[in-house]
Design a protein around this motif. Structure first.
Motif, PDB file in Angstrom:
ATOM      1  N   ASP A 159      59.271 -17.293  11.191  1.00 42.49           N
ATOM      2  CA  ASP A 159      60.277 -17.722  11.997  1.00 42.49           C
ATOM      3  C   ASP A 159      60.255 -16.726  13.138  1.00 42.49           C
ATOM      4  N   PRO A 160      60.133 -17.327  14.508  1.00 42.04           N
ATOM      5  CA  PRO A 160      60.019 -16.472  15.756  1.00 42.04           C
ATOM      6  C   PRO A 160      61.014 -15.266  15.908  1.00 42.04           C
ATOM      7  N   SER A 161      62.035 -15.226  15.092  1.00 45.01           N
ATOM      8  CA  SER A 161      63.214 -14.270  15.320  1.00 45.01           C
ATOM      9  C   SER A 161      62.614 -13.020  14.535  1.00 45.01           C
ATOM     10  N   VAL A 162      61.972 -13.245  13.549  1.00 42.93           N
ATOM     11  CA  VAL A 162      61.447 -12.234  12.624  1.00 42.93           C
ATOM     12  C   VAL A 162      60.387 -11.754  13.244  1.00 42.93           C
ATOM     13  N   SER A 163      60.461 -10.295  12.995  1.00 48.29           N
ATOM     14  CA  SER A 163      59.275  -9.335  13.630  1.00 48.29           C
ATOM     15  C   SER A 163      58.126  -9.260  12.818  1.00 48.29           C
ATOM     16  N   GLY A 164      56.862  -8.812  13.098  1.00 49.19           N
ATOM     17  CA  GLY A 164      55.876  -9.008  12.382  1.00 49.19           C
ATOM     18  C   GLY A 164      55.890  -7.919  11.119  1.00 49.19           C
ATOM     19  N   SER A 165      56.388  -6.782  11.291  1.00 48.76           N
ATOM     20  CA  SER A 165      56.829  -6.172  10.079  1.00 48.76           C
ATOM     21  C   SER A 165      58.388  -5.805  10.018  1.00 48.76           C
ATOM     22  N   HIS A 166      59.098  -6.573   9.547  1.00 45.30           N
ATOM     23  CA  HIS A 166      60.577  -6.672   9.790  1.00 45.30           C
ATOM     24  C   HIS A 166      61.534  -5.411   8.846  1.00 45.30           C
ATOM     25  N   CYS A 167      61.234  -5.477   7.390  1.00 45.83           N
ATOM     26  CA  CYS A 167      62.083  -4.699   6.681  1.00 45.83           C
ATOM     27  C   CYS A 167      61.164  -4.345   5.610  1.00 45.83           C
TER      28      CYS A 167
ATOM     29  N   ILE B  78      62.163  -3.685   1.268  1.00 45.76           N
ATOM     30  CA  ILE B  78      63.177  -3.764   0.051  1.00 45.76           C
ATOM     31  C   ILE B  78      62.376  -2.577  -1.182  1.00 45.76           C
ATOM     32  N   SER B  79      63.279  -1.574  -1.520  1.00 46.89           N
ATOM     33  CA  SER B  79      62.814  -0.906  -2.646  1.00 46.89           C
ATOM     34  C   SER B  79      63.435  -1.205  -3.672  1.00 46.89           C
ATOM     35  N   VAL B  80      62.874  -1.626  -4.836  1.00 52.21           N
ATOM     36  CA  VAL B  80      63.772  -1.810  -5.979  1.00 52.21           C
ATOM     37  C   VAL B  80      63.084  -0.864  -7.042  1.00 52.21           C
ATOM     38  N   GLU B  81      64.237  -0.080  -7.551  1.00 49.52           N
ATOM     39  CA  GLU B  81      63.950   0.821  -8.536  1.00 49.52           C
ATOM     40  C   GLU B  81      65.148   0.722  -9.506  1.00 49.52           C
ATOM     41  N   ASP B  82      64.762   0.639 -10.828  1.00 52.42           N
ATOM     42  CA  ASP B  82      65.893   0.584 -12.054  1.00 52.42           C
ATOM     43  C   ASP B  82      66.950  -0.713 -11.492  1.00 52.42           C
ATOM     44  N   ASN B  83      68.084  -0.384 -11.210  1.00 50.88           N
ATOM     45  CA  ASN B  83      69.040  -1.418 -11.191  1.00 50.88           C
ATOM     46  C   ASN B  83      69.514  -1.168  -9.744  1.00 50.88           C
ATOM     47  N   THR B  84      68.540  -0.718  -8.657  1.00 52.15           N
ATOM     48  CA  THR B  84      69.169  -0.606  -7.458  1.00 52.15           C
ATOM     49  C   THR B  84      68.021  -1.332  -6.500  1.00 52.15           C
ATOM     50  N   ALA B  85      68.423  -1.788  -5.369  1.00 50.54           N
ATOM     51  CA  ALA B  85      67.657  -2.478  -4.476  1.00 50.54           C
ATOM     52  C   ALA B  85      68.119  -1.917  -2.921  1.00 50.54           C
ATOM     53  N   VAL B  86      66.988  -1.113  -2.195  1.00 53.32           N
ATOM     54  CA  VAL B  86      67.576  -0.479  -0.929  1.00 53.32           C
ATOM     55  C   VAL B  86      66.707  -1.235   0.163  1.00 53.32           C
ATOM     56  N   LEU B  87      67.487  -1.651   1.132  1.00 54.45           N
ATOM     57  CA  LEU B  87      66.909  -2.469   2.180  1.00 54.45           C
ATOM     58  C   LEU B  87      66.650  -1.590   3.633  1.00 54.45           C
ATOM     59  N   ARG B  88      65.748  -1.286   4.053  1.00 59.81           N
ATOM     60  CA  ARG B  88      65.428  -0.429   5.009  1.00 59.81           C
ATOM     61  C   ARG B  88      64.799  -1.323   6.310  1.00 59.81           C
ATOM     62  N   ASP B  89      65.381  -1.233   7.619  1.00 59.87           N
ATOM     63  CA  ASP B  89      64.730  -1.997   8.745  1.00 59.87           C
ATOM     64  C   ASP B  89      63.512  -1.260   9.071  1.00 59.87           C
ATOM     65  N   SER B  90      62.439  -2.028   9.659  1.00 58.27           N
ATOM     66  CA  SER B  90      61.342  -1.569  10.055  1.00 58.27           C
ATOM     67  C   SER B  90      61.211  -1.500  11.596  1.00 58.27           C
ATOM     68  N   GLY B  91      62.236  -1.173  12.127  1.00 61.66           N
ATOM     69  CA  GLY B  91      62.124  -1.154  13.615  1.00 61.66           C
ATOM     70  C   GLY B  91      62.002  -2.441  14.117  1.00 61.66           C
ATOM     71  N   SER B  92      62.772  -3.476  13.523  1.00 65.60           N
ATOM     72  CA  SER B  92      62.669  -4.762  13.963  1.00 65.60           C
ATOM     73  C   SER B  92      63.231  -5.090  15.314  1.00 65.60           C
ATOM     74  N   THR B  93      62.765  -6.169  16.035  1.00 65.63           N
ATOM     75  CA  THR B  93      63.293  -6.599  17.488  1.00 65.63           C
ATOM     76  C   THR B  93      64.661  -7.085  17.365  1.00 65.63           C
ATOM     77  N   ASN B  94      64.961  -8.018  16.426  1.00 65.68           N
ATOM     78  CA  ASN B  94      66.096  -8.703  16.331  1.00 65.68           C
ATOM     79  C   ASN B  94      67.066  -8.379  15.389  1.00 65.68           C
TER      80      ASN B  94
END
Length: 444
Positions: free
Chosen positions: A37-45, A47-63
């Motif tokens: 999708d054009p609104s999604v950056s080349g490297s957008h974010c 998501i680290s999944v460990e045990d019962n947790t999922a952590v979302l980290r932005d990778s310096g995305s444009t939008n």
């Protein structure tokens, strides 16, 4: 397994099954999960999944990366939470919460409570799911909310919105809400976050059109940290004049031209994603690919002028009027070509089969856009002559004050050139926002 449902509630819905550890999402081929999708950056974010947790980290995305409607840099995801990358909507589902719900449903419960649990399965958090709404809330339709302003469905822009999610402030038409049965009543829920939506009425207030937004384009470069970005971009562009010759200088020059294209594309994409977003720096990946896109756009626009220049260099007699006409034609073609290449992220999009029909569909708006861009280009050319004269004076003078004044003129003009470049790209983004349904480059 933890998963993301992309484009939930639409025929284009598909699922991402997150693996333990790191999961990269973006438009580039190197990601674990590619989102085209054009609104999604080349490297957008990530998501680290460990045990019962999922952590979302932005990778310096444009939008930007959004959770529950709020832009985040890092966030712990919760079951049923709405996630948005650029303009792409998703819902996160946690395997831990699904297992907990399954265990809970094995205990004896009255039939009415079981029905209500089905209706509230996709609410924003487990805490909210533990307390289903009372039966009166399910049986009695809520009072319509009254909203002021123009509201249309996000997924069907030509359809008036009839339902509002008070949690994520999104509006939907009748086709885009989710329906569930609970206690013999129909519950309408938000397709993004699962919260029950309410019907609403709106008074259609006129919004600013393309022409009314044009003056704001000249103030856009100074919003947020825009002034700092202008200075940094000016330094980067000025560095091109001090590059050494040879292979190293050529590589650096190509990379800087790639940065120029990414800088222009970033302004356009930021504007088309959300006009309220401030100016920001682009991602610095794929600068050489970006340089090729810029070269392809210039070639597709000015091929006639380039051919005439080559012929004149070989002593072919060509009238001055023909040279001027070829440059003007290229200047008319270039803005639309640049816009479509920036939106589709491909130099092949600059072909006449895409560009010319788009120009014909919107002759008035595009004519105004071209006149503004050519005026800005004319100002830049005039300033370039003045700056060049100041540079010559700076090299020849022996007076310190004259030297400082000449250098100051060059510095001010360099900054003004970058400012005008930002303004022109902002105008192109506003033009696209006002015309995207007519252009029809994507399915809206």
């Amino acid at each position: 397994m933890n998963r993301l449902v992309v484009n939930p509630g639409t025929p284009q819905a598909w699922e991402i099954q997150l693996k333990p550890g790191s999961n990269s999402l973006g438009r580039g081929d190197a990601n674990d999960f590619k989102i085209n999708d054009p609104s999604v950056s080349g490297s957008h974010c990530q998501i680290s999944v460990e045990d019962n947790t999922a952590v979302l980290r932005d990778s310096g995305s444009t939008n930007g990366t959004f959770v529950g409607g709020a832009r985040v840099q890092e966030h712990n995801l919760e079951h049923g939470k709405g996630v948005r990358l650029g303009n792409v909507d998703m819902i996160f589902y946690s395997s831990a919460d699904v297992q907990a719900t399954a265990v809970e449903s094995t205990s004896p419960q009255p039939p009415v409570r079981k029905a209500m649990r089905v209706a509230t399965l996709a609410v924003a958090s487990p805490a909210a799911a533990a307390e289903p709404p009372p039966m009166t809330a399910l049986m009695t339709p809520p009072e319509p909310a009254i909203l002021v302003g123009t509201r249309f469905c996000k997924y069907h822009p030509t359809s008036p919105a009839r339902f509002l999610c008070e949690k994520c402030n999104r509006t939907f038409c009748e086709m885009c809400i989710q329906l569930s049965e609970a206690g013999g009543a129909t519950v309408r829920t938000c397709r993004a976050c699962g919260t029950e939506v309410v019907p609403f009425q709106y008074s259609q207030a006129p919004s600013k059109g393309f022409y009314a937004k044009l003056p704001g384009a000249f103030l856009y470069p100074f919003k947020g940290a825009g002034a700092i970005i202008l200075v940094c971009a000016t330094v980067a562009f000025a560095a091109m004049g001090f590059l050494s010759r040879g292979l190293t200088g050529l590589v650096i020059t190509v990379a800087l031209y790639g940065f120029i294209f990414l800088f222009m594309q970033n302004i356009i994409l930021t504007t088309t994603s959300d006009e309220k977003l401030d100016l920001c720096f682009p991602e610095m990946s794929n600068v050489f690919s970006a340089a090729l896109q810029l070269a392809g756009t210039v070639l597709a626009s000015f091929w006639l002028a380039i051919g005439i220049a080559i012929a004149k260099f070989n002593d072919v007699a060509i009238p001055s009027e023909a040279i001027l006409a070829s440059v003007i034609l290229g200047g008319i073609y270039f803005p639309m070509a640049l816009l479509v290449v920036a939106m589709k992220d491909s130099a092949f999009a600059a072909n006449p089969l895409v560009v010319i029909p788009a120009m014909v569909k919107l002759p008035l708006k595009y004519s105004v856009t071209v006149v503004l861009l050519l005026a800005v280009f004319g100002i830049r050319r005039l300033g370039g002559l003045i700056s060049g004269g100041a540079g010559t004076v700076a090299l020849r003078t022996h007076d310190e004050n004259t030297f400082l004044v000449a250098m100051a003129v060059q510095a001010v003009w360099a900054l003004l050139s970058v400012y005008l470049l930002v303004v022109t790209m902002r105008i192109l983004g506003l033009f696209y926002n006002a015309s995207k349904r007519t252009l029809g480059w994507f399915n809206y």
